[in-house]
Design a protein around this motif. Structure first.
Motif, PDB file in Angstrom:
ATOM      1  N   LEU A 276       0.811  -1.209   0.000  1.00 49.52           N
ATOM      2  CA  LEU A 276       0.000   0.000   0.000  1.00 49.52           C
ATOM      3  C   LEU A 276       0.844   1.260   0.000  1.00 49.52           C
ATOM      4  N   SER A 277       1.852   1.323   0.847  1.00 50.13           N
ATOM      5  CA  SER A 277       2.688   2.531   0.919  1.00 50.13           C
ATOM      6  C   SER A 277       3.331   2.837  -0.429  1.00 50.13           C
TER       7      SER A 277
ATOM      8  N   VAL B  56       0.184  10.358   5.938  1.00 53.70           N
ATOM      9  CA  VAL B  56      -0.404   9.013   5.988  1.00 53.70           C
ATOM     10  C   VAL B  56       0.297   8.233   7.092  1.00 53.70           C
TER      11      VAL B  56
ATOM     12  N   ASN C  20       0.685   4.522   8.526  1.00 50.07           N
ATOM     13  CA  ASN C  20       0.451   3.111   8.194  1.00 50.07           C
ATOM     14  C   ASN C  20       0.907   2.099   9.241  1.00 50.07           C
TER      15      ASN C  20
ATOM     16  N   THR D  15      -4.472   4.397   8.455  1.00 48.42           N
ATOM     17  CA  THR D  15      -4.779   3.081   7.914  1.00 48.42           C
ATOM     18  C   THR D  15      -5.229   2.141   9.026  1.00 48.42           C
TER      19      THR D  15
ATOM     20  N   ILE E  26      -9.406  -1.397   6.392  1.00 48.32           N
ATOM     21  CA  ILE E  26      -8.967  -2.357   5.381  1.00 48.32           C
ATOM     22  C   ILE E  26      -9.456  -3.731   5.839  1.00 48.32           C
TER      23      ILE E  26
ATOM     24  N   TYR F 198      -7.767   6.314  -1.342  1.00 47.41           N
ATOM     25  CA  TYR F 198      -7.192   7.366  -0.504  1.00 47.41           C
ATOM     26  C   TYR F 198      -7.223   8.696  -1.266  1.00 47.41           C
TER      27      TYR F 198
END
Length: 232
Positions: A15-16, A79, A81, A131, A176, A208
């Motif tokens: 994802l990152s 963001v 995470n 997240t 998620i 996002y």
């Protein structure tokens, strides 16, 4: 609303990496932060991102990270995470390990959000994206530490949204709900006959950005994402 500078804390593959590519494709400068940055070199080269070491469990590390990033311009998208899992029966799980896990998953998010808000509120603009996971809305047996961290993360996001949305800072929490696929690991892609059983990290990243594109008259604070095949 346009954004120019993104900071991704807890950067890595999946994802990152997808987020970094999407931000860069929009012409945004990107900073990748992780406890270990050695594996980030190919992604940094691809996206033109800067990399910085940061242990998300350490408030001093997060504060120092923002001070370093400020030198090239305070981020207007942050963001968060990182998360940590410690599994086991409640009668046996190690308390110190639980504290460390919650520090990564939740307390680090608080410190990152605080530093972000201190920079965004004065200019009336910014976005803080957190997240989350299934564990933030449904605690599973043997997973108390992860549930504690993700429930706290969700509560943080809801509180921040109510406080910061009126000040022009968009807070988004992403549930998620399912496993994320990883093209570099076939075992994380799901069965061949059900290719959409895992969340595609590029598709998640798109959501996002969709939140960032929302008009201020209809901001979301939370988005649930799961495969069509996922039971819930």
């Amino acid at each position: 609303m346009t954004y120019e500078r993104a900071l991704i804390i807890g950067a890595g593959a999946g994802l990152s990496a997808s987020l970094a590519r999407r931000f860069a494709s929009r012409g945004m400068s990107v900073v990748l932060a992780a406890r270990s940055t050695g594996d980030l070199t190919p992604l940094a080269d691809e996206t033109g991102a800067a990399t910085h070491r940061c242990d998300a469990a350490q408030a001093a590390d997060i504060r120092r990270l923002f001070e370093i990033v400020d030198m090239r311009g305070a981020p207007d998208v942050v963001v968060y995470n990182p998360s940590a899992r410690v599994s086991g029966p409640i009668t046996e799980i190690d308390g110190a390990a639980v504290e460390a896990a919650v520090a990564v998953t939740a307390l680090g998010a608080f410190h990152a959000a605080q530093e972000a808000a201190r920079r965004m509120v004065p200019v009336g603009k910014g976005a803080i994206l957190l997240t989350g996971a299934t564990a933030g809305v449904k605690g599973f047996a043997g997973s108390a530490a992860f549930a504690m961290g993700k429930f706290a993360l969700r509560g943080l996001a809801q509180s921040l949204a109510r406080e910061l949305h009126p000040k022009g800072v968009h807070v988004g929490h992403f549930v998620i709900d399912g496993g994320i696929g990883n093209p570099n690991r076939p075992d994380r892609e799901g069965p061949a006959d059900t290719p959409d059983s895992r969340l595609d990290p590029d598709a998640i990243a798109s959501e996002y950005l969709n939140l960032l594109d929302q008009h201020p008259s209809c901001w979301s604070w939370e988005v649930e994402l799961r495969p069509a095949l996922e039971r819930f």
